[in-house]
Scaffold this active site. Structure first.
Site, PDB file in Angstrom:
ATOM      1  CD  GLU A   1     -32.983 -31.624 100.980  1.00 40.01           C
ATOM      2  OE1 GLU A   1     -33.166 -32.479 101.856  1.00 40.01           O
ATOM      3  OE2 GLU A   1     -32.516 -31.879  99.865  1.00 40.01           O
TER       4      GLU A   1
ATOM      5  CD  GLN B   1     -27.392 -34.414 101.057  1.00 39.93           C
ATOM      6  OE1 GLN B   1     -27.858 -33.318 101.353  1.00 39.93           O
ATOM      7  NE2 GLN B   1     -28.133 -35.374 100.550  1.00 39.93           N
ATOM      8  N   GLY B   2     -22.768 -36.539 101.184  1.00 39.63           N
ATOM      9  CA  GLY B   2     -22.592 -37.992 101.248  1.00 39.63           C
ATOM     10  C   GLY B   2     -23.561 -38.627 102.215  1.00 39.63           C
ATOM     11  CE1 TYR B   3     -25.728 -35.734 105.070  1.00 40.62           C
ATOM     12  CE2 TYR B   3     -28.081 -35.400 104.800  1.00 40.62           C
ATOM     13  CZ  TYR B   3     -26.880 -35.018 105.354  1.00 40.62           C
ATOM     14  OH  TYR B   3     -26.834 -33.939 106.178  1.00 40.62           O
ATOM     15  CB  SER B   4     -28.501 -41.611  99.313  1.00 39.38           C
ATOM     16  OG  SER B   4     -29.511 -40.696  99.638  1.00 39.38           O
TER      17      SER B   4
END
Lengths: 408, 364
Positions: free
Chosen positions: A245, A127-130
């Site tokens: 989530e 997951q490329g979020y933060s």
């Protein structure tokens, strides 16, 4: 109040128990480590999907079991696997978050390409979020995606990317519309981790393990059709993903199991010859935590009942993350205290080397990891904002902070 | 699986809360607490007519024949209103003791009077309550002597039922010679306590139980669950009042509810309190339906609610600032209500000790 299961659920429970009884010895154990699934795990996952114990509600046309969503069934399956201590299939953000998102808003081609292989464990996602500047304020994402011909060219940096070191694909939140307001300038891209220009660097945490990574992007070219929804829709898509989530309920059985492990530890640990369980000040800490765990357990049953009826539990649901993570931290903290000076030898193994930690090291690691859980996934302070605003109807933060555009 | 209240339980909750919201205004509550000594016959009779007094009395004796979960719903509603009602003793522990310990003819005589509200029985424990204070009573034949301090619900009581250490119980009428019940000025003015002195008082002895010690424990555990439910209601009331007050009080040109420091206190209270409701429900349900888990969960509910109640009485008062420290808003009535619940029938440390003993973690 009726705590027994109806006929339908008892039948399912018996089926799951029979399945576990048949396969227990050959099945992979439930372990916290994250690594790329091996052949045995892939085979196990294939069997679970076939029986409907994994990917249960994913439509058959995409390779799932095709059952109607039923939170009670999901809870029964999870509880039986948890009790038996065996792996309930591959736990990944691809299965729990991306797949439901694609079913909801993906194109037909995206569903065809990704859902089947993801639920079978053949594609592992990260997951490329933060980002360093976009944690609690996730919409402040600065990684750029510039459309050049048929590709988005991505430059920037992500952090806290668990499983990036073995993932095959990433779902990425990046800024493609820098002239638009903060929340409207984002897009949600899917990209292969083999694309040239991606540099994954392990991030060692205070636990001594590298479960997270930093990911750097230098002129990474992502085909333009690998966008989910349209340009500027990234925030909406990301929120769809986060909704899934948040729907994952905590595991009260895990906490009760911890209480009993700590009791056993107190029965064998002595100070000057006296067992800790026989000392009121130690025992009282444990019994007090047991009361909190019981409250949490029955609260989950109440939430489950409401979820099965399609009732939005509101405030009751909003408090779960804050309550559970703070309680988990105190539980592992008590275990660490029971070990005391005798538990200070610290020798953590990395997830990748396959070694097993001794019990004291594992508790220390868990205790630090539990602190990470308080910080991650919306820190306790963010949770308190959400609870007071959405749950108790108190005033929201001043709008200026929300609408600030982010050009840098 | 259905972890929820039934439609009937929700209706009981609504009708009781509706009545209390209409009838028990803050002014009336203050009057009852300050001038009526925590008991007003008209108020009690109105609640008895709503079915509160006969909730736990079997149907064949004129009651509603309901269980402890129904009683917990009522106790939470009464705690929310800080209602000056002798509920825990007269409406729960007393009829339960009569069910478990009295013989058939005693039951036929007493149950209908309990259900109608005519007979209001305070319950005293001569040992085994888990609370501090003197409790020293002996029964010679039918004559009771000794004293029990800090008895709940004596104000307005017609009888005192004393649970003896051996698990038998002795019922005396308050107006009998040899009974001196002194209602004391008490921290919680909505439910004043009394010291009761017996000097050869004539009793009816309840000794029909096959398991007297178990019956005594079951009565006390029911009382503990009710006090936990009362704290749940009183704590919810304090949280609601604090959130409402913070939404009106303006400082620095904005309502104080817009400050994160204040919002976070409210969120902490809500997070601690929400799961309590499920724990209280489970403890009450276990009392009715899961005997092997009833005692431990009653101890846990009493202890946990005492701890959460302490946090909420503190933070909710703080959120009211200086106003919370005065008597003007009446907030202190709920604060003191939670304190009485905490210390009566065993504080949290004692209840946790009993939970540990019951689970075999340590010898008793």
């Amino acid at each position: 109040m009726d705590l027994s299961y109806s006929e339908k659920y008892r039948t399912l429970q018996n089926e799951v128990r029979a399945f576990i009884g048949l396969h227990k010895d050959a099945s992979p154990k439930a372990v916290g480590v994250r690594r790329k699934p091996d052949a045995k795990m892939l085979e196990w996952q294939r069997l679970l999907v076939e029986k409907g114990y994994a990917a249960r509600t994913i439509p058959r046309q995409f390779g799932g079991f095709g059952a109607e969503p039923d939170v009670m069934e999901a809870a029964i399956i999870a509880e039986e696997f948890s009790k038996a201590g065996i792996a309930a299939g591959i736990m990944s953000q691809g299965i729990s978050m991306l797949v439901p998102t694609l079913i909801e808003v993906g194109t037909e081609a995206q569903r065809e390409s990704f859902i089947g292989p993801t639920i079978r464990g053949e594609i592992i996602w990260c997951q490329g979020y933060s980002e360093p500047g976009a944690g609690s304020d996730l919409a402040n994402v600065q990684t750029k995606g510039v459309l050049e011909g048929e590709h988005f060219v991505v430059n920037g940096q992500k952090i806290w990317t668990s499983s990036a070191h073995y993932a095959d694909w990433m779902f990425l939140l990046c800024r493609t519309e820098p002239d638009k307001p903060k929340h409207q300038g984002l897009s949600y891209l899917l990209l292969s981790m083999k694309t040239p220009g991606i540099d994954v660097r392990p991030l060692r945490t205070m636990t001594g393990k590298a479960t997270f990574n930093e990911v750097f992007f230098t002129d990474v070219r992502v085909p333009a059709h690998q966008i989910v929804m349209g340009r500027g829709d990234g925030w909406a898509v990301a929120n769809t993903t986060l909704k899934y989530e948040r729907m994952m309920l905590g595991d009260a059985n895990k906490f009760m199991h911890r209480v009993h492990r700590i009791r056993e530890l107190m029965e064998t640990t002595r100070i000057d010859g006296v067992r800790l369980i026989d000392m009121p000040e130690w025992r009282d800490r444990l019994v007090r935590l047991q009361g909190e765990v019981m409250a949490s357990k029955y609260h989950q049953m109440r939430l489950l009942t409401e979820a099965a009826k399609g009732i939005d539990a509101g405030l009751k649901r909003l408090v779960v993350k804050l309550y559970g993570t703070e309680m988990g931290y105190r539980l592992s903290g008590l275990a660490v205290d029971v070990y005391g000076a005798a538990g200070l030898a610290f020798d953590p193994h990395d997830d990748m080397d396959g070694g097993t930690d001794d019990d004291a090291t594992a508790w220390h690691t868990d205790h630090m990891y539990d602190l990470g859980l308080i910080i991650g996934g919306g820190s306790s302070q963010i949770q308190k904002n959400i609870i007071s605003e959405r749950g108790l109807g108190m005033p929201r933060e001043p709008k200026a902070a929300l609408q600030a555009t982010t050009k840098s | 699986m259905e972890f929820a209240l039934t439609e009937e339980q929700r209706l009981l909750d609504e009708s009781l809360r509706g009545y209390l919201a209409r009838e028990l205004t803050l002014d009336k509550l203050k009057t009852l607490a300050n001038e009526a000594g925590g008991f007003a016959k008209s108020h009690w009779q109105a609640l008895a007519d709503l079915g509160i007094a006969g909730l736990m009395v079997p149907e064949e004796h004129g009651g509603a024949g309901l269980g402890l979960l129904d009683a917990a719903v009522a106790a939470e509603a009464l705690g929310y209103a800080a209602a000056p009602v002798a509920f825990v003793g007269a409406a729960v522990m007393a009829p339960l003791a009569v069910s478990l310990m009295a013989n058939a003819s005693q039951q036929s005589e007493w149950f209908p009077k309990i259900a109608s509200g005519e007979m209001r029985i305070a319950v005293a424990f001569a040992g085994g309550s888990g609370q501090t204070g003197t409790a020293d009573v002996r029964l010679d034949g039918l004559k009771l002597s000794g004293r029990v301090d800090g008895v709940l619900d004596v104000a307005g009581a017609t009888h005192v039922l004393t649970i003896l250490p051996d698990g038998r119980a002795a019922l005396v009428a308050v107006d009998t010679s040899g009974v001196e019940a002194t209602v004391k000025p008490t921290l919680d003015r909505t439910r004043p306590l009394a010291d009761v002195v017996f000097s050869g008082a004539q009793t009816h002895v309840l000794d029909a139980s096959n398991d007297p010690a178990g019956a005594a424990r079951r009565v006390r555990d029911a009382g503990r669950v009710m006090l936990a439910a009362d704290t749940l209601g009183a704590s919810q009331a304090m949280l609601d009042k604090a959130v409402a007050y913070a939404g009106e009080r303006v400082q620095f040109g904005r309502v104080i509810a817009s400050f994160q420091a204040v919002k976070h206190m409210a969120a902490e209270m809500a997070t601690d309190l929400e799961p309590c409701r499920a724990l209280v429900w489970f403890a009450a349900h276990a009392h009715d339906a899961i005997p092997e888990e009833a005692h431990v969960s009653a101890c846990h509910a009493k202890a946990h609610l005492a701890e959460v109640g302490r946090l909420i009485q503190t933070k909710a008062t703080e959120m009211h600032g200086g106003m919370g420290f005065t008597e003007l808003m009446g907030l202190e009535l709920w604060y003191k209500r939670i304190s009485l619940d905490r210390h009566t029938l065993g504080g949290p440390e004692r209840c946790r000790h009993e939970a540990a003993v019951a689970q075999g973690w340590v010898k008793g």
